[in-house]
Design an enzyme around this catalytic site. Sequence first.
Site, short mmCIF file in Angstrom:
data_model
loop_
_atom_site.label_atom_id
_atom_site.label_comp_id
_atom_site.label_asym_id
_atom_site.label_seq_id
_atom_site.Cartn_x
_atom_site.Cartn_y
_atom_site.Cartn_z
N ALA A 55 0.79 -1.23 0.00
CA ALA A 55 0.00 0.00 0.00
C ALA A 55 0.83 1.29 0.00
O ALA A 55 0.63 2.16 -0.86
CB ALA A 55 -0.97 -0.03 1.19
N ARG A 90 -5.07 0.07 -9.13
CA ARG A 90 -5.43 -0.98 -8.17
C ARG A 90 -6.49 -0.41 -7.22
O ARG A 90 -6.38 0.75 -6.80
CB ARG A 90 -4.20 -1.46 -7.38
N ASP A 243 -4.06 -2.72 3.79
CA ASP A 243 -4.22 -1.85 2.62
C ASP A 243 -5.26 -0.75 2.82
O ASP A 243 -5.28 0.24 2.11
CB ASP A 243 -4.59 -2.68 1.39
O1 MRU Z 1 -1.07 -7.29 -3.46
P1 MRU Z 1 0.00 -6.62 -2.65
O2 MRU Z 1 1.32 -7.35 -2.69
O3 MRU Z 1 0.16 -5.16 -3.00
O4 MRU Z 1 -0.54 -6.71 -1.15
C1 MRU Z 1 0.22 -6.15 -0.13
C2 MRU Z 1 -0.37 -6.38 1.20
O5 MRU Z 1 -1.42 -6.97 1.35
C3 MRU Z 1 0.33 -5.77 2.38
O6 MRU Z 1 0.13 -6.55 3.52
C4 MRU Z 1 -0.24 -4.38 2.62
O7 MRU Z 1 -0.13 -3.59 1.48
C5 MRU Z 1 0.42 -3.70 3.75
S1 MRU Z 1 1.94 -2.98 3.22
C6 MRU Z 1 2.79 -2.27 4.44
#
Ligand code: MRU
Length: 371
Positions: A55, A90, A243
Amino acid sequence: MKVRGRAYRTIWPVPDGSAVEVIDQTKLPHRFATVRLVSAGDAAQAIRGMVVRGAPLIGATAAYGLALALREDASDEALDRAHGDLLATRPTAVNLRWALDRVRDAVRNRRRDVRAQEAWREAAAICDEDVETCRRIGEHGFVLLRDAAAAKPGQTVNVLTHCNAGWLACVDWGTALAPIYLAHDAGLPVHVWVDETRPRNQGASLTAFELGSHGVPHTVIADNAGGHLMQTKRVDLAITGTDRVARNGDVANKIGTYLKALAARDNGVPFYVALPSSTIDWTVPSGDAIPIEERGQTEVTHISGRLPDGSIASVEVTPQGSAAANPAFDITPARLVSGFITERGICDAGEAGLRSLFPEGGLGGAEQEQS
Ligand code: MRU
């Protein structure tokens, strides 16, 4: 954090300021490569294609993307168009909208000839602030690990984490992993159970890479192993990232987080969520209003890895013709979360807890009723 002895952030401007570079996370852990982003289109493609993910890093990349767009066309129309294009990359991580709005607000009332420069400055500020925010999350979360270590003198503190919420998901340090890095550096005996995190394996490929690069003891486990490890008293606490956190404290995070929270509750294991305040969405009353990204079937039907000759290959694991579903995130209800670890401290997982640390944040009272 360091990779082979060299300090990196996940995103940085090239010396002449003409572009930004990022680490290509689709190549990790087997290859460390960087990619240069020279336009808003490049930034959007990097986010959509998971070259960058997590995120906070999605937000930082989009911020630079908007600055790059303004170099080509600094009109109001171009600003809104690039904002929209980047926002569409996204759907779940709210840091994307937060960062884009912040850059747009910073330049909206400025003269066109200075907009690109101002946007670039704002994107750089977002990155620098993210580093400091994550370091503070680390300091607050460190207290939990220190207390857990004090409760079992001479024994290892076992932390379970899901997906990748380390420095690769942010600009540096990470959210869920920042306390672990600080604890390890302070000499606390900490070991991490790393959920592989199918289907894209961000745990097995990214979290394991990060922890290994920093020398933190860790063990990769199949996603299904977490409940058993909790039942057999081999997990002291769980920490994940998120996120998007709804106003009531419901948490959107990588698919499978909810099941870990359920298992943690059943076994009396504290379950913490680490987040920067840019991940709180005050406009969303509860988790059921958070959009959940649906990704392609091939992430489920295929798996990629390194062959003995060193080449990377993708192989099919399902029978041809079987359909696959791929919801990329799930919602963990606030009631299953022991607390939020934020840059301002640790609070209860709920609206009152969030407001106790962030009283300036978003909708409330009459506004709330109208929303
Ligand atoms: O699909 P992604 O790899 O972007 O998902 C990331 C996550 O779910 C993380 O746990 C989240 O973004 C927290 S990042 C500090």
